[in-house]
Design an enzyme around this catalytic site. Sequence first.
Site, PDB file in Angstrom:
ATOM      1  N   LYS A 190      35.528  42.707  39.176  1.00 49.94           N
ATOM      2  CA  LYS A 190      33.588  43.083  39.040  1.00 49.94           C
ATOM      3  C   LYS A 190      33.410  42.908  40.389  1.00 49.94           C
ATOM      4  O   LYS A 190      32.154  43.303  41.046  1.00 49.94           O
ATOM      5  CB  LYS A 190      33.466  42.309  38.159  1.00 49.94           C
ATOM      6  CG  LYS A 190      31.864  42.789  38.195  1.00 49.94           C
ATOM      7  CD  LYS A 190      31.233  43.701  37.464  1.00 49.94           C
ATOM      8  CE  LYS A 190      30.466  43.962  37.281  1.00 49.94           C
ATOM      9  NZ  LYS A 190      30.074  45.683  37.865  1.00 49.94           N
ATOM     10  N   GLU A 201      37.877  55.013  39.432  1.00 48.41           N
ATOM     11  CA  GLU A 201      37.941  53.946  39.111  1.00 48.41           C
ATOM     12  C   GLU A 201      37.953  53.970  37.760  1.00 48.41           C
ATOM     13  O   GLU A 201      39.092  52.884  37.052  1.00 48.41           O
ATOM     14  CB  GLU A 201      36.284  53.451  39.140  1.00 48.41           C
ATOM     15  CG  GLU A 201      36.216  52.679  40.269  1.00 48.41           C
ATOM     16  CD  GLU A 201      34.226  52.094  40.108  1.00 48.41           C
ATOM     17  OE1 GLU A 201      33.904  52.632  40.207  1.00 48.41           O
ATOM     18  OE2 GLU A 201      34.777  50.457  40.535  1.00 48.41           O
ATOM     19  N   TRP A 228      42.658  36.995  38.829  1.00 45.30           N
ATOM     20  CA  TRP A 228      42.809  38.661  39.553  1.00 45.30           C
ATOM     21  C   TRP A 228      44.212  37.758  40.135  1.00 45.30           C
ATOM     22  O   TRP A 228      43.337  37.659  41.601  1.00 45.30           O
ATOM     23  CB  TRP A 228      41.394  39.659  40.284  1.00 45.30           C
ATOM     24  CG  TRP A 228      41.510  40.330  41.088  1.00 45.30           C
ATOM     25  CD1 TRP A 228      41.293  41.724  40.113  1.00 45.30           C
ATOM     26  CD2 TRP A 228      41.774  40.716  42.159  1.00 45.30           C
ATOM     27  NE1 TRP A 228      42.116  42.336  41.352  1.00 45.30           N
ATOM     28  CE2 TRP A 228      42.120  41.936  42.359  1.00 45.30           C
ATOM     29  CE3 TRP A 228      42.010  39.777  43.094  1.00 45.30           C
ATOM     30  CZ2 TRP A 228      42.031  42.800  43.512  1.00 45.30           C
ATOM     31  CZ3 TRP A 228      42.132  40.787  44.638  1.00 45.30           C
ATOM     32  CH2 TRP A 228      42.132  42.270  44.227  1.00 45.30           C
ATOM     33  N   ARG A 250      35.612  39.772  35.162  1.00 46.51           N
ATOM     34  CA  ARG A 250      35.778  39.141  36.720  1.00 46.51           C
ATOM     35  C   ARG A 250      37.787  39.672  37.573  1.00 46.51           C
ATOM     36  O   ARG A 250      37.773  39.105  38.535  1.00 46.51           O
ATOM     37  CB  ARG A 250      35.653  37.914  36.468  1.00 46.51           C
ATOM     38  CG  ARG A 250      34.088  37.222  36.771  1.00 46.51           C
ATOM     39  CD  ARG A 250      33.904  35.650  36.584  1.00 46.51           C
ATOM     40  NE  ARG A 250      33.368  35.800  37.799  1.00 46.51           N
ATOM     41  CZ  ARG A 250      33.029  35.861  39.511  1.00 46.51           C
ATOM     42  NH1 ARG A 250      31.804  36.550  38.981  1.00 46.51           N
ATOM     43  NH2 ARG A 250      33.237  35.208  40.396  1.00 46.51           N
ATOM     44  N   ASN A 303      39.235  30.230  42.327  1.00 47.11           N
ATOM     45  CA  ASN A 303      39.128  31.304  42.702  1.00 47.11           C
ATOM     46  C   ASN A 303      38.897  31.592  44.601  1.00 47.11           C
ATOM     47  O   ASN A 303      38.898  30.324  44.633  1.00 47.11           O
ATOM     48  CB  ASN A 303      37.654  31.279  42.256  1.00 47.11           C
ATOM     49  CG  ASN A 303      37.174  33.135  42.634  1.00 47.11           C
ATOM     50  OD1 ASN A 303      38.002  33.967  43.414  1.00 47.11           O
ATOM     51  ND2 ASN A 303      35.630  32.932  42.530  1.00 47.11           N
ATOM     52  N   GLY A 304      39.303  31.848  44.754  1.00 46.17           N
ATOM     53  CA  GLY A 304      39.359  32.438  46.593  1.00 46.17           C
ATOM     54  C   GLY A 304      40.975  31.924  46.797  1.00 46.17           C
ATOM     55  O   GLY A 304      41.724  32.668  46.259  1.00 46.17           O
ATOM     56  N   LYS A 342      33.429  57.141  40.242  1.00 44.28           N
ATOM     57  CA  LYS A 342      33.817  56.539  39.145  1.00 44.28           C
ATOM     58  C   LYS A 342      34.286  57.303  37.768  1.00 44.28           C
ATOM     59  O   LYS A 342      35.625  56.433  37.503  1.00 44.28           O
ATOM     60  CB  LYS A 342      32.292  57.343  37.816  1.00 44.28           C
ATOM     61  CG  LYS A 342      31.148  56.523  38.291  1.00 44.28           C
ATOM     62  CD  LYS A 342      31.093  54.555  38.027  1.00 44.28           C
ATOM     63  CE  LYS A 342      31.310  53.663  38.912  1.00 44.28           C
ATOM     64  NZ  LYS A 342      30.267  53.463  39.880  1.00 44.28           N
ATOM     65  N   HIS A 357      34.107  72.476  56.754  1.00 47.32           N
ATOM     66  CA  HIS A 357      34.863  71.660  57.637  1.00 47.32           C
ATOM     67  C   HIS A 357      36.604  71.654  57.734  1.00 47.32           C
ATOM     68  O   HIS A 357      36.926  70.532  57.836  1.00 47.32           O
ATOM     69  CB  HIS A 357      34.154  71.191  58.368  1.00 47.32           C
ATOM     70  CG  HIS A 357      32.847  71.921  59.013  1.00 47.32           C
ATOM     71  ND1 HIS A 357      32.469  72.504  59.765  1.00 47.32           N
ATOM     72  CD2 HIS A 357      32.023  71.750  58.533  1.00 47.32           C
ATOM     73  CE1 HIS A 357      31.585  73.154  60.303  1.00 47.32           C
ATOM     74  NE2 HIS A 357      31.335  72.546  59.079  1.00 47.32           N
ATOM     75  N   CYS A 405      38.520  35.627  40.663  1.00 46.19           N
ATOM     76  CA  CYS A 405      38.695  36.027  38.915  1.00 46.19           C
ATOM     77  C   CYS A 405      37.068  34.342  38.164  1.00 46.19           C
ATOM     78  O   CYS A 405      36.599  34.324  39.147  1.00 46.19           O
ATOM     79  CB  CYS A 405      40.366  34.037  39.096  1.00 46.19           C
ATOM     80  SG  CYS A 405      41.309  34.639  40.844  1.00 46.19           S
ATOM     81  N   GLU A 411      29.350  58.744  44.020  1.00 41.97           N
ATOM     82  CA  GLU A 411      29.528  58.034  43.733  1.00 41.97           C
ATOM     83  C   GLU A 411      30.343  58.647  42.128  1.00 41.97           C
ATOM     84  O   GLU A 411      30.772  57.884  41.220  1.00 41.97           O
ATOM     85  CB  GLU A 411      27.712  57.366  43.382  1.00 41.97           C
ATOM     86  CG  GLU A 411      27.855  56.590  41.984  1.00 41.97           C
ATOM     87  CD  GLU A 411      28.672  55.260  42.000  1.00 41.97           C
ATOM     88  OE1 GLU A 411      29.096  54.513  42.514  1.00 41.97           O
ATOM     89  OE2 GLU A 411      28.414  54.946  40.931  1.00 41.97           O
TER      90      GLU A 411
HETATM   91  O1  M6R Z   1      28.498  43.329  43.377  1.00 41.56           O
HETATM   92  P1  M6R Z   1      28.968  44.269  44.864  1.00 41.56           P
HETATM   93  O2  M6R Z   1      26.924  44.992  44.031  1.00 41.56           O
HETATM   94  O3  M6R Z   1      28.243  43.998  46.495  1.00 41.56           O
HETATM   95  O4  M6R Z   1      29.539  45.241  44.351  1.00 41.56           O
HETATM   96  C1  M6R Z   1      29.834  46.054  45.519  1.00 41.56           C
HETATM   97  C2  M6R Z   1      31.482  46.771  45.173  1.00 41.56           C
HETATM   98  O5  M6R Z   1      32.308  46.199  44.961  1.00 41.56           O
HETATM   99  C3  M6R Z   1      31.299  47.671  43.509  1.00 41.56           C
HETATM  100  O6  M6R Z   1      30.061  48.273  43.769  1.00 41.56           O
HETATM  101  C4  M6R Z   1      32.572  48.530  43.120  1.00 41.56           C
HETATM  102  O7  M6R Z   1      32.533  49.906  44.118  1.00 41.56           O
HETATM  103  C5  M6R Z   1      31.901  48.717  41.663  1.00 41.56           C
HETATM  104  N1  M6R Z   1      33.664  48.967  41.316  1.00 41.56           N
HETATM  105  C6  M6R Z   1      31.846  50.483  41.619  1.00 41.56           C
HETATM  106  O8  M6R Z   1      31.706  50.591  40.673  1.00 41.56           O
END
Ligand code: M6R
Length: 623
Positions: free
Chosen positions: A618, A499, A83, A35, A109-110, A496, A515, A2, A492
């Site tokens: 985030k 996401e 969140w 966040r 937050n938490g 992307k 395989h 959050c 990656e």
């Molecule tokens: O802040 P961090 O780099 O530790 O975050 C790690 C992952 O949560 C972050 O890379 C996540 O996979 C992203 N949403 C990828 O785009």
Amino acid sequence: MCGIVGYVGRPGAPGAAAEGGPAVVLEGLRRLEYRGYDSAGIAVVTGDGVAVRKRAGKLANLVELLDADPLPDTGTAIGHTRWATHGGPTDANAHPHVDAAGRVAVIHNGIVENFAALRAELTEAGVEFTSETDTEVVAHLLGAQYRLTPDLTEAMRAVCARLEGAFTLLAVHADAPGTIVGARRNSPLVVGLGEGANYLGSDVAAFIAHTREALELGQDQVVTITPDEVRVVGFDGTPAQGRRFHVDWDASAAEKGGFPSFMAKEIHDQPQAIADTLLGRTDAAGRLQLDEMKITEAELRSIDKIVVIACGTAAYAGQVAKYAIEHWCRIPVEVELAHEFRYRDPVVSERTLVVAISQSGETMDTIMAVRHAREQGAKVLAICNTNGSTIPRESDAALYTHAGPEIAVASTKAFLAQITACYLLGLYLAQLRGNKFADEVAEVLAQLHEVPGQVRQVLDGLEQVREIARSMADTRSVLFLGRHVGYPVAMEGALKLKELAYIHAEGFAAGELKHGPIALVEPGQPVFVVVPSPRGRDSLHAKVVSNIQEVRARGARTLVIAEQGDTDVEPYADVVIRVPRTSTLLSPLLAVVPLQVFACELATAKGLDVDQPRNLAKSVTVE
Ligand code: M6R
């Protein structure tokens, strides 16, 4: 997960915002919305109590509510963007939460892990709950404690002693106008220092428009801010000092700068992110030096294994690091998802260097893995983009990436900066341990310094990729293949797309195709293939070209990312996306860029919010 903002200002003070508390907090929430964005709320202290406005959905819904029903313009306000963990994203579950008397307001937050027991105890005592959250428990406890000890700092300390789990809390009380009390355990909170005004935020973006002077708080601390004072004590009451730091970017870095989204801007920031991460890393003699490296040279010479721990995109940066560091330094490198590392029984020792990669420095899975590694005696080096965050603070050394603030939830420029930092680490170790001569290190560094310009070239030539993306808005599945360093790039690229565009996407090691995954290929299936340089190890290039033929023979539509001048791929590619020539090990910095742009453009064509994809936040500050 959050976003938390707090503001206390003395009206008319030199450093106080011209706007009132609600406006300052709302502005902070706008910058922290990345966040968490499933509900938002603000509380202010008024002459006769606390007033709260909160609303489910994005911040725009709260703004609408505030327009219709404004809050009084006081100088003490706290705000939250959520969140959801406990309880769905509803108006009732949105923060702030108040106690039964309506005297105290709390944001959080938490996760309070023992909330069920505390809730049962309060219910037994006759408290009626109005939400399903763990946070409301804290509001009731704090209200009751304040009646016993009418000092908000002391009441907060007493309540924190009863909480288990991870939390950042901010509280205001009707009897204490001009005061906000915060507390943190395993969850981020920084103080912004103004003149006649002070701020609290989950990160510095919350107050960057007002001050660039900040104070980092330690673990298990309570902070009390008034317009003129910041006081820190440990949960046990011991007075403490935070570490003061200056934020080296300004508010404009956290704006879109004319781009349609933060994501688009951050993709275009990448040349700068790489260049800034490389800046100032060599001494007058041209030897690589890492200033933040507080692990001794003797210790670094003695390491016999490196374990990279990270999550998501940061873990893919770690996979690229594995190929480079093993090749340059001949040290075995393992890459492990932080949450998997933490909950098995990993073999690490004093001779293991654990490298924790994290953009935010607040990913709880990675924090727990760092602690576990240090408990086992390993040295931990953090590669991190956020000064003052938990992971570098709890590590033995830190190597900062200088990507600037990354606001879009999907990571782009931080990924390239992380890979760059990993190369620097690999080259530094190779220099230190004598695996490479100075001129060899200098040669790779020179190539690295060319990469920002090459990324710019890639970005300038991506209209073809954008057109393809727009034409694929109805696609239901995309596969990504790569070998060697192209394998993490493929994963990656798939991440992307998942996401941002909510499309089923998988990244595979191209050698694994036969395989199993090749069964997924049917006529028309789009398959991106990341092709290594034909100037590298010949067999590698030839093998990937064979993989393209294999999927094409089964009807796949092949979208091939290949180096300029690589004509071998042309007969088998439906589309060739060109990237400039560089060494194989450095090529992920170029090859991933078209995949980022593809995902961003396709999601935009589907009308999706690329900065705030559904269900994500985030920074994942809960395990
Ligand atoms: O802040 P961090 O780099 O530790 O975050 C790690 C992952 O949560 C972050 O890379 C996540 O996979 C992203 N949403 C990828 O785009």
